[in-house]
Each structure stands twice: as structure tokens, then as C-alpha cells.
Design an enzyme around this catalytic site. Structure first.
Site, PDB file in Angstrom:
ATOM      1  N   ARG A  29       8.803  12.237 -18.574  1.00 24.64           N
ATOM      2  CA  ARG A  29       9.945  12.909 -19.052  1.00 24.64           C
ATOM      3  C   ARG A  29       9.736  14.006 -19.907  1.00 24.64           C
ATOM      4  NH1 ARG A  29      13.104   8.938 -22.984  1.00 24.64           N
ATOM      5  NH2 ARG A  29      11.460   9.398 -24.063  1.00 24.64           N
ATOM      6  N   LYS A  57      14.926   1.323 -23.065  1.00 24.89           N
ATOM      7  CA  LYS A  57      15.871   0.958 -23.966  1.00 24.89           C
ATOM      8  C   LYS A  57      17.322   1.617 -23.750  1.00 24.89           C
ATOM      9  CE  LYS A  57      14.015   1.914 -28.069  1.00 24.89           C
ATOM     10  NZ  LYS A  57      12.726   2.481 -27.610  1.00 24.89           N
ATOM     11  N   ARG A 105       3.708   7.725 -32.026  1.00 26.77           N
ATOM     12  CA  ARG A 105       5.258   6.803 -32.134  1.00 26.77           C
ATOM     13  C   ARG A 105       4.791   5.455 -31.726  1.00 26.77           C
ATOM     14  NH1 ARG A 105       8.290  10.465 -27.579  1.00 26.77           N
ATOM     15  NH2 ARG A 105       9.529   8.684 -27.608  1.00 26.77           N
ATOM     16  N   ARG A 133      14.581  -0.607 -36.861  1.00 29.88           N
ATOM     17  CA  ARG A 133      13.236  -0.572 -36.242  1.00 29.88           C
ATOM     18  C   ARG A 133      12.429  -1.111 -37.494  1.00 29.88           C
ATOM     19  NH1 ARG A 133      14.190   3.662 -32.551  1.00 29.88           N
ATOM     20  NH2 ARG A 133      12.180   4.595 -31.846  1.00 29.88           N
ATOM     21  N   ARG A 137      11.642  17.408 -23.900  1.00 31.33           N
ATOM     22  CA  ARG A 137      11.843  16.690 -25.273  1.00 31.33           C
ATOM     23  C   ARG A 137      10.549  16.928 -26.087  1.00 31.33           C
ATOM     24  NH1 ARG A 137      14.093  10.438 -26.012  1.00 31.33           N
ATOM     25  NH2 ARG A 137      12.633  10.011 -27.844  1.00 31.33           N
TER      26      ARG A 137
END
Ligand code: AP5
Length: 194
Positions: A127, A13, A144, A88, A133
């Protein structure tokens, strides 16, 4: 153009939103980035946001709407926006519809980036290793993805019935996905204008 970008974590996204915004001359508004900024700047709501994001749970609607209200209404009055990561849930979509209607700017296009689970996990963990993160760990990514299935996937039916829903295969290289996205958006824009 007013575009909603929907997809599971790691579907691209953010990556595609940057390109769409540049190509169509519209604002890129990322709910995740705005929420993370509150955490980094330790604002009054930052501590609450931090707990939800770290667990991979959805931040309560009231907070999300407060954070998005200003940038979305500013972009609506300018050239439009690509909204990355919002709505969402069907509840958020309904709230957004009412706000947009009041501004005379209802959203017209929803774009879904379709990517399989194994590739999503691969991207997010890669990532996580690079950037650290906090929610890119194995445990949190599984949660998630479950939150996406339970709360966000129903949005696809919601938008298929109400708006123009475009599905793009997001499992290809970034440039190929960007090309498909642009072609599809131009096609829909022509239909809406014609
Ligand atoms: P958010 O920041 O929105 O995260 P997310 O939805 O989990 O999405 P990601 O940032 O992980 O992935 P992406 O789809 O943007 O892909 P990206 O381009 O980064 O939300 C984080 C948290 O904030 C939520 O869990 C929640 O707590 C809260 N939140 C946010 N919005 C909310 C809302 N509306 N309501 C309530 N809570 C909310 O790409 C991922 C990686 O893959 C990158 O490394 C990238 O380089 C790579 N990549 C991208 N495309 C490709 C490709 N085609 N091929 C190979 N690699 C690729």
C-alpha cells in the site's frame, strides 16, 4: 450493533469495517481516518497528530477521545457503529466503557482480525508503494507492529474476560474473511438477543 474492530496494522480493519457497516446498516468510524483528516485539514491539533502518526506512535488519549466523541455518540443514538482502530490500549477501553455507559450504550462485541507478521508487512509496504501513506515505510511499520504488541494485544485478554470476543483468521482473501466475520457476528447477535 456496537462493534470494536481490533487488529495490527494491515490486518484489514478498514477493509472489513466498510463491509460490516454496509451489511448491518451501521456507521463506520475509523480513528485513523479521523486523525488523518485533522492532519490534512491542518486543524489546530493536526500538527501534533501528524508527528505521532508519522512515527507510528499512539496519539495521546485526550486527543483521540475528543476526535471520536461526537461521531460515536451520534452513531450510538442511531443504529450503532463499527469502530475501527479504537480502543488501542486498556486505558482507552476503560475510558470508552465509561462514556458508553453514560450514553446507556455499552459495547458488546469485540472482533480481532488475526494475521501473521510477514503478511502484515507485505500488505502495508504494498500500500505504501501505491498510495505513499507516510507511515507505510519499512521502518515505521516495524515500530507500529511493536506498538501493537506492547499496547494493543493486552486488549484481547481484557475483552475475552469482559465482552464477547470473536477471533477471525484475517489472512485469507477479503471475501472469505468478510463471510466469516458476518457469520460470526450474526451468531453472536442471536446469542445476545436470545
Ligand atoms: P490506523 O489508520 O488505525 O492504522 P493501522 O491500525 O496501522 O491500520 P492500517 O490502516 O494500516 O490497516 P488496517 O488494519 O485498517 O487494514 P486495511 O484494511 O487498511 O492508525 C494509524 C495511526 O493513527 C496509528 O499508528 C496512530 O498513530 C494513530 N491512531 C489511530 N487510532 C488511534 C488510537 N485509537 N489511539 C491512538 N492513536 C491512534 O488493509 C491494509 C492493506 O491490506 C490495504 O492495502 C488492503 O487493500 C489490503 N488488504 C486488506 N485485507 C486484505 C486481505 N484479506 N488480503 C489481502 N490484502 C488485504
Amino acid at each position: 450493533m456496537r462493534l470494536l474492530l481490533i487488529g495490527p496494522p494491515g490486518s484489514g480493519k478498514g477493509t472489513q469495517a466498510v463491509r460490516i457497516a454496509e451489511h448491518f446498516g451501521i456507521a463506520h468510524i475509523s480513528s485513523g481516518d479521523l486523525l488523518r483528516r485533522h492532519v490534512a485539514e491542518e486543524t489546530a491539533i493536526g500538527r501534533t497528530i501528524k508527528e505521532y502518526v508519522a512515527r507510528g506512535d499512539l496519539v495521546p488519549d485526550g486527543i483521540v477521545m475528543d476526535v471520536l466523541r461526537k461521531p460515536v455518540s451520534a452513531a450510538s443514538q442511531a443504529n450503532g457503529y463499527v469502530l475501527d482502530g479504537f480502543p488501542r490500549t486498556v486505558e482507552q477501553a476503560e475510558a470508552a466503557y465509561l462514556v458508553a455507559k453514560a450514553l446507556g450504550a455499552s459495547v458488546r462485541i469485540a472482533l480481532y482480525l488475526d494475521v501473521g507478521r510477514d503478511e502484515l508487512i507485505r500488505r502495508v509496504l504494498a500500500r505504501g508503494r501505491e498510495t505513499g501513506r507516510a507511515d507505510d515505510t519499512e521502518e515505521v511499520i516495524n515500530h507500529r507492529l511493536q506498538v501493537f504488541e506492547d499496547h494493543t494485544r493486552p486488549l484481547l485478554d481484557y475483552y475475552a474476560e469482559r465482552e464477547e470476543l470473536i477471533t477471525v483468521n484475517g489472512a485469507r482473501p477479503v471475501d472469505e474473511v468478510a463471510w466469516s466475520v458476518t457469520v460470526q457476528l450474526q451468531r453472536v447477535q442471536r446469542q445476545l438477543n436470545g
